[in-house]
Write a protein that holds these residues in place. Structure first.
Motif, PDB file in Angstrom:
ATOM      1  N   GLU A  43      -0.137  -6.367   7.714  1.00 55.57           N
ATOM      2  CA  GLU A  43       0.225  -7.909   7.226  1.00 55.57           C
ATOM      3  C   GLU A  43      -0.234  -8.092   5.859  1.00 55.57           C
ATOM      4  OE1 GLU A  43      -1.695 -10.222  10.269  1.00 55.57           O
ATOM      5  OE2 GLU A  43      -0.452  -9.604  11.918  1.00 55.57           O
ATOM      6  N   ASP A  44      -1.751  -7.465   5.530  1.00 56.31           N
ATOM      7  CA  ASP A  44      -1.967  -7.960   3.991  1.00 56.31           C
ATOM      8  C   ASP A  44      -1.052  -7.220   3.128  1.00 56.31           C
ATOM      9  OD1 ASP A  44      -4.057  -9.094   5.161  1.00 56.31           O
ATOM     10  OD2 ASP A  44      -5.565  -7.649   5.139  1.00 56.31           O
ATOM     11  N   GLU A  45      -0.520  -5.844   3.343  1.00 54.21           N
ATOM     12  CA  GLU A  45       0.400  -5.243   2.509  1.00 54.21           C
ATOM     13  C   GLU A  45       1.485  -5.849   2.584  1.00 54.21           C
ATOM     14  OE1 GLU A  45       2.028  -0.709   2.060  1.00 54.21           O
ATOM     15  OE2 GLU A  45       0.787  -1.214   3.612  1.00 54.21           O
ATOM     16  N   ALA A  46       1.815  -6.297   3.589  1.00 50.78           N
ATOM     17  CA  ALA A  46       3.324  -7.247   3.606  1.00 50.78           C
ATOM     18  C   ALA A  46       3.046  -8.312   2.545  1.00 50.78           C
ATOM     19  CB  ALA A  46       3.945  -7.583   4.872  1.00 50.78           C
ATOM     20  N   GLU A  47       2.027  -9.085   2.816  1.00 57.60           N
ATOM     21  CA  GLU A  47       1.689 -10.190   2.006  1.00 57.60           C
ATOM     22  C   GLU A  47       1.774  -9.969   0.595  1.00 57.60           C
ATOM     23  OE1 GLU A  47       1.117 -14.229   1.098  1.00 57.60           O
ATOM     24  OE2 GLU A  47       1.965 -13.387   2.830  1.00 57.60           O
ATOM     25  N   SER A  48       1.071  -9.013   0.125  1.00 61.31           N
ATOM     26  CA  SER A  48       0.599  -8.590  -1.270  1.00 61.31           C
ATOM     27  C   SER A  48       2.261  -8.197  -1.877  1.00 61.31           C
ATOM     28  CB  SER A  48      -0.209  -7.243  -1.373  1.00 61.31           C
ATOM     29  OG  SER A  48      -1.512  -7.794  -0.849  1.00 61.31           O
ATOM     30  N   ASN A  49       2.830  -7.297  -0.987  1.00 63.29           N
ATOM     31  CA  ASN A  49       4.396  -6.936  -1.487  1.00 63.29           C
ATOM     32  C   ASN A  49       5.062  -8.527  -1.720  1.00 63.29           C
ATOM     33  OD1 ASN A  49       3.766  -4.357  -1.470  1.00 63.29           O
ATOM     34  ND2 ASN A  49       4.281  -3.945   0.641  1.00 63.29           N
ATOM     35  N   HIS A  50       5.037  -9.168  -0.843  1.00 59.84           N
ATOM     36  CA  HIS A  50       5.817 -10.493  -1.199  1.00 59.84           C
ATOM     37  C   HIS A  50       5.228 -11.234  -2.293  1.00 59.84           C
ATOM     38  CE1 HIS A  50       7.935 -14.521  -0.161  1.00 59.84           C
ATOM     39  NE2 HIS A  50       6.730 -15.035  -0.379  1.00 59.84           N
ATOM     40  N   GLN A  51       4.049 -11.024  -2.619  1.00 61.31           N
ATOM     41  CA  GLN A  51       3.559 -11.896  -3.793  1.00 61.31           C
ATOM     42  C   GLN A  51       3.883 -11.130  -5.261  1.00 61.31           C
ATOM     43  OE1 GLN A  51      -0.534 -12.243  -3.251  1.00 61.31           O
ATOM     44  NE2 GLN A  51      -0.686 -13.708  -1.721  1.00 61.31           N
ATOM     45  N   ILE A  52       4.140  -9.621  -5.045  1.00 62.04           N
ATOM     46  CA  ILE A  52       4.292  -8.986  -6.089  1.00 62.04           C
ATOM     47  C   ILE A  52       5.772  -9.360  -6.322  1.00 62.04           C
ATOM     48  CG2 ILE A  52       4.987  -6.722  -6.717  1.00 62.04           C
ATOM     49  CD1 ILE A  52       2.384  -5.708  -5.304  1.00 62.04           C
ATOM     50  N   GLU A  53       6.636  -9.315  -5.340  1.00 62.54           N
ATOM     51  CA  GLU A  53       8.091  -9.570  -5.682  1.00 62.54           C
ATOM     52  C   GLU A  53       8.403 -11.074  -6.377  1.00 62.54           C
ATOM     53  OE1 GLU A  53      10.027  -9.391  -2.016  1.00 62.54           O
ATOM     54  OE2 GLU A  53       9.635  -7.224  -1.954  1.00 62.54           O
ATOM     55  N   THR A  54       7.362 -11.981  -5.840  1.00 61.51           N
ATOM     56  CA  THR A  54       7.586 -13.583  -6.389  1.00 61.51           C
ATOM     57  C   THR A  54       7.234 -13.503  -7.928  1.00 61.51           C
ATOM     58  OG1 THR A  54       7.081 -14.432  -4.514  1.00 61.51           O
ATOM     59  CG2 THR A  54       6.602 -15.769  -6.371  1.00 61.51           C
ATOM     60  N   LEU A  76      -1.141  -5.166  -8.089  1.00 62.55           N
ATOM     61  CA  LEU A  76      -0.775  -3.710  -8.388  1.00 62.55           C
ATOM     62  C   LEU A  76      -2.084  -2.838  -8.206  1.00 62.55           C
ATOM     63  CD1 LEU A  76       2.183  -3.907 -11.128  1.00 62.55           C
ATOM     64  CD2 LEU A  76       2.460  -3.718  -8.779  1.00 62.55           C
ATOM     65  N   ARG A  77      -3.042  -3.125  -8.717  1.00 62.59           N
ATOM     66  CA  ARG A  77      -4.196  -2.596  -8.523  1.00 62.59           C
ATOM     67  C   ARG A  77      -4.698  -2.295  -7.223  1.00 62.59           C
ATOM     68  NH1 ARG A  77      -9.302  -3.186 -10.827  1.00 62.59           N
ATOM     69  NH2 ARG A  77      -9.635  -1.028 -11.374  1.00 62.59           N
ATOM     70  N   LYS A  78      -4.611  -3.391  -6.453  1.00 60.99           N
ATOM     71  CA  LYS A  78      -5.015  -3.625  -5.028  1.00 60.99           C
ATOM     72  C   LYS A  78      -4.313  -2.799  -4.245  1.00 60.99           C
ATOM     73  CE  LYS A  78      -5.834  -6.989  -1.330  1.00 60.99           C
ATOM     74  NZ  LYS A  78      -5.657  -8.427  -1.086  1.00 60.99           N
ATOM     75  N   THR A  79      -2.959  -2.719  -4.252  1.00 61.00           N
ATOM     76  CA  THR A  79      -1.919  -2.066  -3.719  1.00 61.00           C
ATOM     77  C   THR A  79      -1.799  -0.606  -4.069  1.00 61.00           C
ATOM     78  OG1 THR A  79      -0.209  -2.772  -4.958  1.00 61.00           O
ATOM     79  CG2 THR A  79      -0.669  -3.782  -2.982  1.00 61.00           C
ATOM     80  N   ALA A  80      -2.504  -0.199  -5.156  1.00 61.32           N
ATOM     81  CA  ALA A  80      -2.421   1.218  -5.734  1.00 61.32           C
ATOM     82  C   ALA A  80      -1.113   1.627  -6.102  1.00 61.32           C
ATOM     83  CB  ALA A  80      -3.312   2.361  -4.710  1.00 61.32           C
ATOM     84  N   ASN A  81      -0.180   0.880  -6.542  1.00 64.83           N
ATOM     85  CA  ASN A  81       1.152   1.119  -7.162  1.00 64.83           C
ATOM     86  C   ASN A  81       1.018   1.509  -8.611  1.00 64.83           C
ATOM     87  OD1 ASN A  81       3.933   1.182  -7.791  1.00 64.83           O
ATOM     88  ND2 ASN A  81       4.111  -0.463  -6.432  1.00 64.83           N
ATOM     89  N   LEU A  82       0.773   2.874  -8.854  1.00 66.47           N
ATOM     90  CA  LEU A  82       0.069   3.337 -10.129  1.00 66.47           C
ATOM     91  C   LEU A  82       1.215   3.188 -11.207  1.00 66.47           C
ATOM     92  CD1 LEU A  82      -1.692   6.605  -8.971  1.00 66.47           C
ATOM     93  CD2 LEU A  82      -2.693   4.246  -9.419  1.00 66.47           C
ATOM     94  N   GLU A  83       2.504   3.767 -10.862  1.00 64.81           N
ATOM     95  CA  GLU A  83       3.723   3.654 -11.553  1.00 64.81           C
ATOM     96  C   GLU A  83       4.123   2.115 -12.227  1.00 64.81           C
ATOM     97  OE1 GLU A  83       5.565   5.760 -14.374  1.00 64.81           O
ATOM     98  OE2 GLU A  83       4.389   6.683 -12.783  1.00 64.81           O
TER      99      GLU A  83
END
Length: 825
Positions: A43-54, A76-83
């Motif tokens: 759920e936290d990851e889904a919420e973070s991804n939604h915030q990233i898209e916004t 992005l640091r929190k989700t470790a999306n390096l690229e």
């Protein structure tokens, strides 16, 4: 330097939620036996991804949203999306200077993934960070990274040793004078040199002696700088000297056995630190507001400036801009100091580059950046790139854009005339810059002195630098085509032709502009200017011709001036004026006093079978329901007033006595009531404001009346006479309606009596009535010319001319005969 010297997250105000990238990546990919925790993580990851898209959508729409970038990078640091994280940081750094803490985060994230292959890339990253801000913590991280990951450095090769010594010598003036943190740089430098000493063979006495002297020199330099904890440094130095065989008393401050010069320098350094300790205490307080802390920094800066040490002044400025990176005043103050003390050099241009990245909305910084590049003999390519970049920014006023264009032209002109220039510049660069400035600024600065200044400069360079008279004339013609109402522009064009001895061309310009309408007394001024010009340069025939053209125009302008001082109120068709002397309404009476024009208008409306439109005192239409009601308005008895409808009731015209009124002239065409009210806000007492407009075109006349509550406020307002308002010096005087004819007030209300004077009827009203007024039947003594003369009072004579009254047996001339008589040539 050991790991304990690395700045902590709390020191750099990093967010506690920000974790190192590998750890975050490991946490994401680590599976858990607890299904509840897994669901929560999902759920936290889904919420973070939604915030990233916004945030991605927001940044796509507005790439200059600083706060959105900060939040985007944090997620992005929190989700470790390096690229994506690398791309976001690159995009943000291309627009904004990143804060020291953001650079530290970025460098640490990349350093945690470092290998021998990507060390050069991370070194570039640290160097980029230090270009934005000089941070002690960033320097320490940079140096420690090389000590750990660069084989040539931790292997103490000659190349590695040379590289590190060069970096430490760069770090000392940049961060080593930081009063509370600078010791970290010095200590790291000593530890590095001591590490080298440990690698030297004991048998090599000469090499060891050289290295010991190098370490001793670093100690001496450190002890001479006013830094915090100098006493601890002194103890460490004595202990080190004791190891080298020097007998020193560790418990005392005596350094005489080592060097008297070092003892004196250390004593002075400790005194200097004592003088700065209270400043450091003020700026480090936690309970200070942003404004208070900023003021404490400025006090500190002023103190350092009085000490006369440019290195220390730059050090405190660097600390201040790192704390307040978007303070344009601070950057301006800093760069001005560098301009004054260093004159030229990369340090100045680098400071301006950082300043314009931090405060791109400040035109003054960009203009002075161009000047600094010119002083430093920068190439045309480099200067042009900065100029083009400056034009992409948004400034608070068009004056800032104008200043940039003028600064650019100034530089081009100087370099074209310079004999020291290596590059050859073509005049077309100046012409293109002027044309670009004119195209952009003219729609927004029309009829302003600033626009005139731009074109005057342009015409002057066309004439004197390009030797192109046709080009200079083209500049003026282009300006007058768009801003023909600027009297100063006509004067400047004429003055150029007169200065060049082109009398015919100057005369042609007077013929083009003498009939134009200018603000204030400009129309009269241009007419008199033509006469003066012909006296000085023309023949008698030229002078006579000018008089023939100018005098009728001056008479017309005189009448318009009188009319402006005593403007009659347009009679209201079909409505009776209320008696201004009575407090209650009176019923209208039919009788011989019924207005002739109203009767005529009613008859014409009856013949045409049209509804009569009434206009109230504010200029709004009110329709009479039918012909019967319209007829009743002029023929009803006194007692029939109760049967009138509300729509047909007369509206009392507003009467202005001008007992406490200021008359304002030479207003700009864009001046509105709210602008005038704001201009007099310091005076106060404004009751009402009336901006006058041309009745034919509806355009502003450049005149206004401002009513005040009492004489005290009025006198204060008049004291602002000749002050600049919206780019023009306005005239303010007390309104004096009695200065004109006694029969009229300025607003056109009768000076005495209640009966109407048909001499107040305008030309438009006469045309609507279809007949002559009483004034015309008596024989007018006014010459009517121009579109603005329709409302001129008929009983005002033009100055300098008299017309004999008709004799008893002379048939009075009709209006058409009178007009034809005056139009004869």
């Amino acid at each position: 330097m050991d790991d304990t010297e690395l700045p902590s997250s709390s020191d750099q105000k990093m967010d506690d939620a920000s974790t190192v990238i590998p750890a975050a990546a490991e946490a994401i990919h680590t599976s858990s036996d607890d299904s509840g925790e897994s669901d929560s993580d999902s759920e936290d990851e889904a919420e973070s991804n939604h915030q990233i898209e916004t945030l991605e959508s927001e940044l796509s729409a507005n790439p200059y949203n600083y706060d959105a970038y900060v939040q985007y990078i944090k997620l992005l640091r929190k989700t470790a999306n390096l690229e994506k994280l690398r791309q976001a940081r690159e995009a943000m750094s291309a627009i904004f200077p990143l804060s020291p803490s953001m650079w530290l985060e970025w460098a640490r994230d990349e350093a945690s993934l470092a290998s021998s292959d990507n060390v050069p890339e991370i070194v570039k990253l640290y160097e980029r960070g230090l270009c934005d801000y000089q941070s002690v913590s960033l320097w320490c991280d940079y140096l420690n990274f090389l000590l750990e990951f660069d084989p040539s450095v931790h292997g103490y090769t000659s190349d590695g040793i040379s590289k590190m010594r060069s970096l430490f010598e760069r770090a000392i003036p940049a961060a080593g004078f930081h009063v509370t943190e600078g010791s970290r740089i010095w200590e790291g430098y000593r530890e590095f040199e001591q590490g080298i000493l440990a690698t030297i063979d004991n048998a090599d006495v000469e090499e060891r002696s050289k290295q010991i002297q190098r370490i001793r020199s670093i100690f001496h330099r450190h002890l001479s700088v006013p830094l915090e904890n100098l006493s601890a440094t002194l103890i460490a130095y004595k202990a080190w000297e004791l190891e080298q065989g020097t007998d020193l008393d560790i418990g005392s401050d005596d350094l005489s056995k080592v060097s008297p010069q070092v003892a004196v320098a250390n004593k002075k350094a400790q005194q200097m630190y004592s003088e700065r300790a209270h400043f450091e205490g003020h700026i480090s307080k936690k309970d200070l507001s942003v404004t208070e802390k900023f003021q404490q920094f400025m006090n500190y800066i002023k103190f350092e400036q009085t000490s006369g040490d440019p290195t220390r002044v730059q050090a405190i400025y660097e600390r201040a801009v790192a704390e307040y990176p978007v303070s344009s005043d601070l950057w301006i103050d800093y760069t001005c100091y560098l301009d004054k003390t260093l004159k030229v050099g990369k340090a100045i241009t680098h400071a301006y580059s950082r300043a314009t990245r931090s405060c791109p909305w400040t035109g003054d910084l960009w203009a002075r950046y161009l000047l600094a590049l010119e002083r430093g003999s920068a190439s045309e390519k480099e200067i042009y790139a900065v100029f083009e970049k400056s034009l992409q920014c948004t400034f608070s006023s068009f004056e800032e854009y104008l200043e940039l264009y003028l600064t650019r032209v100034d530089g081009l002109r100087r370099r074209m005339l310079s004999t020291m220039m290596v590059e050859t510049l073509d005049y077309s660069l100046i012409r293109e810059t002027f044309q670009q400035a004119s195209d952009y600024l003219t729609p927004n600065m029309q009829n302003t002195d600033s626009l005139l200044r731009l074109h005057a400069y342009w015409a002057n360079l066309e004439l004197n630098l390009a030797k192109d008279l046709a080009g200079a004339r083209g500049v003026w013609d282009s300006l007058l085509k768009k801003s023909g109402g600027m009297l100063a522009a006509w004067h400047a064009y004429i003055d150029m032709e007169v200065h060049l001895g082109h009398i015919k061309e100057a005369r042609s310009l007077y013929r083009r502009c003498y009939t134009r309408k200018f603000d204030g007394t400009g129309s009269e001024d241009i007419c008199r200017g033509w006469l003066r010009f012909e006296r000085e340069h023309g023949t008698l025939e030229d002078f006579d011709h000018a008089v023939q053209k100018v005098m009728p125009r001056l008479e017309e302008l005189q009448l318009i001036r009188l009319q402006q001082e005593s403007t009659p109120v347009k009679p209201t068709a079909g409505l009776k004026e209320h008696n201004s002397q009575k407090g209650t309404r009176e019923k209208r009476k039919a009788g011989p006093n019924v207005n002739v024009e109203e009767e005529s208008l009613a008859k014409r409306q009856k013949i045409k079978g049209q509804k009569m439109n009434e206009v109230d005192a504010e200029g709004k239409g009110a329709t009479v329901p039918n012909k019967k009601n319209a007829k009743a308005e002029t023929g009803k008895a006194a007692g029939s007033n109760k049967e009138e409808t509300e729509e047909a009731k007369p509206v009392k015209p507003k009467i202005y006595t001008d007992e406490c009124t200021a008359f304002i002239s030479n207003l700009g065409v864009k001046a509105q009531e709210e602008d005038i009210r704001k201009f007099f806000s310091d005076v106060g007492g404004v009751v009402s404001i009336r901006v006058l407009h041309d009745r034919a075109t509806g355009k502003p006349r450049g005149l206004a009346y401002v009513d005040f509550a009492d004489d005290k406020h009025l006198e204060a307002a008049i004291a602002k006479n000749r002050k600049t308002f919206l780019g023009k010096k306005i005239s303010i005087a007390r309104s004096n309606p009695k200065k004109g004819k006694k029969d009229f007030t300025r607003r056109g209300n009768e000076g005495s009596g209640n009966s109407k004077d048909t001499s107040q009827i305008s030309e438009k009203a006469k045309e609507a009535l279809g007949g002559e007024t009483e004034g015309e039947k008596r024989g007018n003594e006014v010459e009517v010319r121009g579109k603005n003369t329709f409302a001129v009072p008929r009983n005002v004579k033009p100055l300098g001319f008299t017309t004999p009254k008709p004799t008893a047996d002379e048939t009075p001339k009709s209006n058409d005969e009178f007009r034809n008589m005056f139009l004869k040539k």
